[in-house]
Design a protein around this motif. Structure first.
Motif, PDB file in Angstrom:
ATOM      1  N   LEU A  98       8.505  47.778  38.660  1.00  0.00           N
ATOM      2  CA  LEU A  98       9.306  46.575  38.394  1.00  0.00           C
ATOM      3  C   LEU A  98       8.460  45.484  37.733  1.00  0.00           C
ATOM      4  N   ILE A  99       7.190  45.366  38.166  1.00  0.00           N
ATOM      5  CA  ILE A  99       6.317  44.380  37.525  1.00  0.00           C
ATOM      6  C   ILE A  99       6.129  44.724  36.053  1.00  0.00           C
ATOM      7  N   SER A 100       5.977  46.029  35.776  1.00  0.00           N
ATOM      8  CA  SER A 100       5.766  46.427  34.376  1.00  0.00           C
ATOM      9  C   SER A 100       6.988  46.120  33.528  1.00  0.00           C
ATOM     10  N   LYS A 101       8.155  45.978  34.165  1.00  0.00           N
ATOM     11  CA  LYS A 101       9.372  45.607  33.436  1.00  0.00           C
ATOM     12  C   LYS A 101       9.615  44.095  33.511  1.00  0.00           C
ATOM     13  N   LYS A 102       8.573  43.340  33.843  1.00  0.00           N
ATOM     14  CA  LYS A 102       8.603  41.880  33.828  1.00  0.00           C
ATOM     15  C   LYS A 102       9.448  41.245  34.932  1.00  0.00           C
ATOM     16  N   PHE A 103       9.685  41.991  35.991  1.00  0.00           N
ATOM     17  CA  PHE A 103      10.370  41.380  37.134  1.00  0.00           C
ATOM     18  C   PHE A 103       9.343  40.758  38.061  1.00  0.00           C
ATOM     19  N   LYS A 104       9.838  39.854  38.930  1.00  0.00           N
ATOM     20  CA  LYS A 104       9.026  39.365  40.052  1.00  0.00           C
ATOM     21  C   LYS A 104       9.651  39.946  41.312  1.00  0.00           C
ATOM     22  N   PRO A 105       9.230  41.143  41.697  1.00  0.00           N
ATOM     23  CA  PRO A 105       9.914  41.817  42.795  1.00  0.00           C
ATOM     24  C   PRO A 105       9.436  41.385  44.176  1.00  0.00           C
ATOM     25  N   CYS A 106      10.333  41.585  45.124  1.00  0.00           N
ATOM     26  CA  CYS A 106      10.004  41.399  46.529  1.00  0.00           C
ATOM     27  C   CYS A 106      10.642  42.597  47.217  1.00  0.00           C
ATOM     28  N   ILE A 107       9.847  43.393  47.918  1.00  0.00           N
ATOM     29  CA  ILE A 107      10.375  44.632  48.485  1.00  0.00           C
ATOM     30  C   ILE A 107      10.290  44.610  49.998  1.00  0.00           C
ATOM     31  N   ALA A 108      11.423  44.854  50.629  1.00  0.00           N
ATOM     32  CA  ALA A 108      11.456  44.936  52.084  1.00  0.00           C
ATOM     33  C   ALA A 108      11.712  46.384  52.465  1.00  0.00           C
ATOM     34  N   VAL A 109      10.933  46.895  53.415  1.00  0.00           N
ATOM     35  CA  VAL A 109      11.156  48.262  53.870  1.00  0.00           C
ATOM     36  C   VAL A 109      11.894  48.192  55.208  1.00  0.00           C
ATOM     37  N   ALA A 110      13.042  48.859  55.254  1.00  0.00           N
ATOM     38  CA  ALA A 110      13.855  48.810  56.469  1.00  0.00           C
ATOM     39  C   ALA A 110      13.227  49.667  57.559  1.00  0.00           C
ATOM     40  N   PRO A 111      13.556  49.393  58.817  1.00  0.00           N
ATOM     41  CA  PRO A 111      13.049  50.237  59.901  1.00  0.00           C
ATOM     42  C   PRO A 111      13.462  51.698  59.700  1.00  0.00           C
ATOM     43  N   PHE A 112      12.654  52.585  60.233  1.00  0.00           N
ATOM     44  CA  PHE A 112      12.841  54.033  60.087  1.00  0.00           C
ATOM     45  C   PHE A 112      14.224  54.495  60.554  1.00  0.00           C
ATOM     46  N   ASN A 113      14.877  55.279  59.697  1.00  0.00           N
ATOM     47  CA  ASN A 113      16.134  55.943  60.052  1.00  0.00           C
ATOM     48  C   ASN A 113      17.213  55.031  60.657  1.00  0.00           C
ATOM     49  N   GLN A 114      17.546  53.975  59.944  1.00  0.00           N
ATOM     50  CA  GLN A 114      18.584  53.049  60.409  1.00  0.00           C
ATOM     51  C   GLN A 114      19.721  52.954  59.386  1.00  0.00           C
ATOM     52  N   LEU A 115      19.978  54.057  58.686  1.00  0.00           N
ATOM     53  CA  LEU A 115      20.933  53.980  57.584  1.00  0.00           C
ATOM     54  C   LEU A 115      22.325  53.539  58.046  1.00  0.00           C
ATOM     55  N   ARG A 116      22.810  54.136  59.120  1.00  0.00           N
ATOM     56  CA  ARG A 116      24.165  53.787  59.571  1.00  0.00           C
ATOM     57  C   ARG A 116      24.237  52.330  60.023  1.00  0.00           C
ATOM     58  N   GLN A 117      23.167  51.901  60.700  1.00  0.00           N
ATOM     59  CA  GLN A 117      23.141  50.511  61.156  1.00  0.00           C
ATOM     60  C   GLN A 117      23.146  49.560  59.961  1.00  0.00           C
ATOM     61  N   ILE A 118      22.434  49.933  58.916  1.00  0.00           N
ATOM     62  CA  ILE A 118      22.410  49.093  57.714  1.00  0.00           C
ATOM     63  C   ILE A 118      23.809  49.031  57.098  1.00  0.00           C
ATOM     64  N   CYS A 119      24.465  50.195  57.038  1.00  0.00           N
ATOM     65  CA  CYS A 119      25.816  50.213  56.474  1.00  0.00           C
ATOM     66  C   CYS A 119      26.748  49.332  57.296  1.00  0.00           C
ATOM     67  N   HIS A 120      26.527  49.324  58.587  1.00  0.00           N
ATOM     68  CA  HIS A 120      27.396  48.572  59.482  1.00  0.00           C
ATOM     69  C   HIS A 120      27.141  47.067  59.387  1.00  0.00           C
ATOM     70  N   ASP A 121      25.869  46.682  59.362  1.00  0.00           N
ATOM     71  CA  ASP A 121      25.543  45.257  59.348  1.00  0.00           C
ATOM     72  C   ASP A 121      24.159  45.074  58.722  1.00  0.00           C
ATOM     73  N   TYR A 122      24.121  45.079  57.412  1.00  0.00           N
ATOM     74  CA  TYR A 122      22.813  45.064  56.741  1.00  0.00           C
ATOM     75  C   TYR A 122      22.045  43.775  56.985  1.00  0.00           C
ATOM     76  N   LYS A 123      22.800  42.674  57.125  1.00  0.00           N
ATOM     77  CA  LYS A 123      22.114  41.384  57.309  1.00  0.00           C
ATOM     78  C   LYS A 123      21.292  41.392  58.590  1.00  0.00           C
ATOM     79  N   GLN A 124      21.897  41.965  59.617  1.00  0.00           N
ATOM     80  CA  GLN A 124      21.214  41.973  60.898  1.00  0.00           C
ATOM     81  C   GLN A 124      19.997  42.912  60.879  1.00  0.00           C
TER      82      GLN A 124
END
Lengths: 583, 77
Positions: free
Chosen positions: A47-73
């Protein structure tokens, strides 16, 4: 020496920490059914090479359904531009997947689980406004699924094929969920080179660094495609580019084009170009040749795949290619920065790169086996969405040329009358969202405010009581231009404020602008307003609309820097144009 | 000049190399958690161009032991 991606990312993070406040422009959360931490530096560096200023957050391990349910939380933030979900069948449904190898195989049970998971993704799509990316599941790494087993095609592979097909269809049905094809990427690298069983055993992290790097690059391309316009045109040399040899010297029978080497390499390249044309890329010729020699190849050579009508512009003469490329840009009404120039001659490439530095030059590879894959690893043609307008582009350009010929033979007045222009200004509906969003994000020149928006933001405005998103369709006797203009009006008391007003340059100068303002006045009236107001926000590319308001009877108000016109004083639709407003 | 192995650990753990020595371990370096351990393996393999076995990885419980494991593979650290 170029920095390796991890050091690059580390330095970037360290530099960000020194700054008092950072304006990130690409906030991404990555989540997986497996450990996905190793993806962060590779994605970040891309992303930097494409001139973005990225910020990357890694979600907790194996929480896909929880993210779908309430990603903000789960992700702890609501300012994300994108969420990417990576998953594997063997992580989420290990037992059902293993049972699928039984006889009879309960594949239906597995598909039911997939349907539910796709449903969760669909709910996330509704609650999350940014770009949502979901992976395909890669071929499972699970006992019973060994690819080298001699009966695997009937067993594990059969189960997995059903999974992959079902999943892809389910996701494609959701609107605007981008697919990260983890399975395809693993095919491209090879399962052996993608997996690291040591790390899987130790850290629940299945992949090699090489594979993470590939994932980072592909995911980065998908993210960038949301914001960066793809290239619009490939301008091609002919001799030793579309065929081997020199037509002016070797003659129709002497050039190399056919089913054997080296002719096959050129034929395959032509096939690649046909595929790109179908995505909406315009093809042009920039060749130093006698036109009649070239037309003979196009019209008579059995092995030619491309025909003359596949090209939106043909520059075949002995003038310089710099001149040719300039003419192509002018004729197709596109910027030089959206043109790719392909030639086998270092001299021509050098001259274009020097004199037209905005053009991207690609040299025909010395190794002809690489020719048909010339653009495979580039992001030149990364289209986030492909609309009907894209697919019909070359045909629309041909209609443009027909108009131009007639126009040159007639007076301006006669020409306009002869076109039988039909203009429809209408309230945008769901089916128009993709095209409207595309225009909002790529129109640079005829754009009064250059406000960019995501499709979700546009959809929100379409549903809003106080805003009106209007599309403009134009037809004439030569063809259908399609949806070529967008206006967003916002009601503020008795004023109708132009938030966005843009038009494709192809339709200008025939009364469409005047007609649009006339219809906006009608729309404003129906909203209960008595004036239209707007601002001109200058960019480096939109000087052509600097005097737009003045031209259509708007008055300038110095204290607000706004322009306004009473709807009774707005221009009328020109006589020879058949226009309607549909709200 | 900082020792090249210590530097790898410092880069991955995002801490000052001065606080690290051969006795550093997950017990006395807070940043050295299981996630960092995974990143450390990748970084060490890349930096010194070696491939570590699962058993070797499990033995690397201090920087000193990591150094020993690498020396056993003829890596001059």
């Amino acid at each position: 020496m170029a920095l390796d991606p991890k050091s690059h990312w580390r330095q970037y993070l360290a530099a960000q920490k020194q700054l008092p406040k950072v304006e990130f422009d690409m906030r991404v959360a990555i989540a997986g059914s497996m450990t996905v931490e190793p993806l962060e530096p590779y994605l970040g560096a891309h992303l930097i090479s494409k001139k973005f200023k990225p910020c990357i957050a890694v979600a907790p391990f194996n929480q896909l359904r929880q993210i779908c349910h309430d990603y903000k939380q789960v992700l702890g933030r609501n300012d994300l531009d994108a969420i990417a979900l990576l998953w594997r069948v063997e992580d989420l449904f290990p037992d059902i997947l293993a049972a699928c190898l039984d006889n009879p195989a309960p594949v239906e049970d597995l598909l039911r689980e997939l349907k539910e998971l796709a449903g969760s993704v669909g709910r996330l799509r509704k609650s999350f406004n940014g770009t949502l990316i979901v992976s395909t599941p890669p071929y499972p790494l699970l006992p019973g699924f060994e690819l080298l087993d001699i009966r695997q095609a009937l067993e594990g592979m059969a189960v997995f094929s059903a999974v992959l097909q079902f999943w892809t269809q389910e996701i494609a049905r959701l609107e605007r969920v981008r697919i990260l094809d983890l399975h395809g990427l693993m095919l491209s690298l090879g399962t052996k080179h993608a997996h690291d069983s040591r790390k899987w055993l130790l850290y629940r992290q299945p992949y090699t660094e090489t594979f993470w790097q590939e994932i980072g690059r592909l995911l980065g391309r998908i993210l960038a495609a949301e914001k960066i316009s793809p290239k619009k045109c490939i301008a091609l040399d002919l001799d030793n580019t579309l065929w081997g040899g020199i037509i002016g010297e070797d003659g129709l029978q002497g050039i190399q084009l056919g089913d054997d080497f080296p002719g096959k390499a050129y034929r395959d390249f032509q096939q690649t170009l046909v595929c790109l044309k179908k995505k909406g890329v315009l093809l042009a010729v920039a060749s130093k040749n006698n036109p009649e020699d070239v037309y003979e190849v196009f019209d008579k050579h059995d092995a030619m795949i491309l025909s003359r009508k596949d090209f939106a512009a043909l520059e075949i003469h002995w003038d310089s290619k710099v001149e040719s490329i300039r003419r192509v840009a002018k004729k197709l009404n596109i910027g030089l920065d959206s043109i790719i120039f392909v030639d086998d001659s270092a001299k021509e490439i050098g001259e274009i790169s020097e004199r037209l530095p905005d053009v991207t030059c690609v040299v025909v590879p010395e190794e002809l086996a690489e020719l048909s894959d010339l653009f495979a690893e580039t992001d030149f043609f990364d289209f986030a969405e492909i609309t009907d307008e894209d697919r019909r582009r070359t045909e629309m350009m041909a209609a443009d040329s027909a108009r131009l010929e007639i126009q040159e033979a007639m007076s301006e007045e006669e020409f306009r009358k002869s076109l039988n222009l039909k203009i429809e200004v209408f309230a945008a509906q769901k089916q128009h969202l993709a095209r409207v969003t595309q225009l909002i994000n790529k129109t640079n020149q005829f754009n009064l405010t250059t406000v960019r928006r995501t499709q979700d933001e546009v959809e929100e405005l379409v549903g809003s009581k106080d805003a009106l998103v209007l599309g403009m369709d134009i037809k004439d006797k030569y063809g259908d231009y399609g949806l070529v203009g967008v206006t967003i009006l916002k009601k503020k008391a008795k004023s109708c404020v132009i938030d966005t007003l843009l038009m494709s340059c192809r339709v200008l100068g025939r009364g469409a602008e005047e007609t649009l303002i006339a219809k906006l006045a009608e729309a404003a009236k129906s909203l209960g307003c008595d004036e239209i107001r707007g601002r001109y926000i200058a960019t480096s590319k939109n000087a052509m609309v600097k005097d737009f308001y003045r031209h259509f009877n708007f008055q300038h108000e110095p204290q607000t820097d706004e322009w306004f016109v009473r709807i009774t004083e707005a221009p009328r639709t020109p006589e020879n144009i058949d226009a309607i407003l549909l709200l | 000049m900082v020792d090249s192995l210590i530097q790898v650990f410092a880069d991955v753990l995002e801490i000052d190399p001065a606080v690290l020595n051969d006795d550093s371990s997950p017990d006395n370096v807070q940043e050295w958690d299981s996630l960092s351990a995974m990143k450390l393996v990748a970084a060490i393999e890349e930096k010194f161009n070696v491939r570590l076995s699962t058993r070797e990885i499990m033995k690397m419980s201090t920087i000193g032991r990591a150094r020993k494991a690498l020396q056993n593979k003829n890596v001059p650290v």
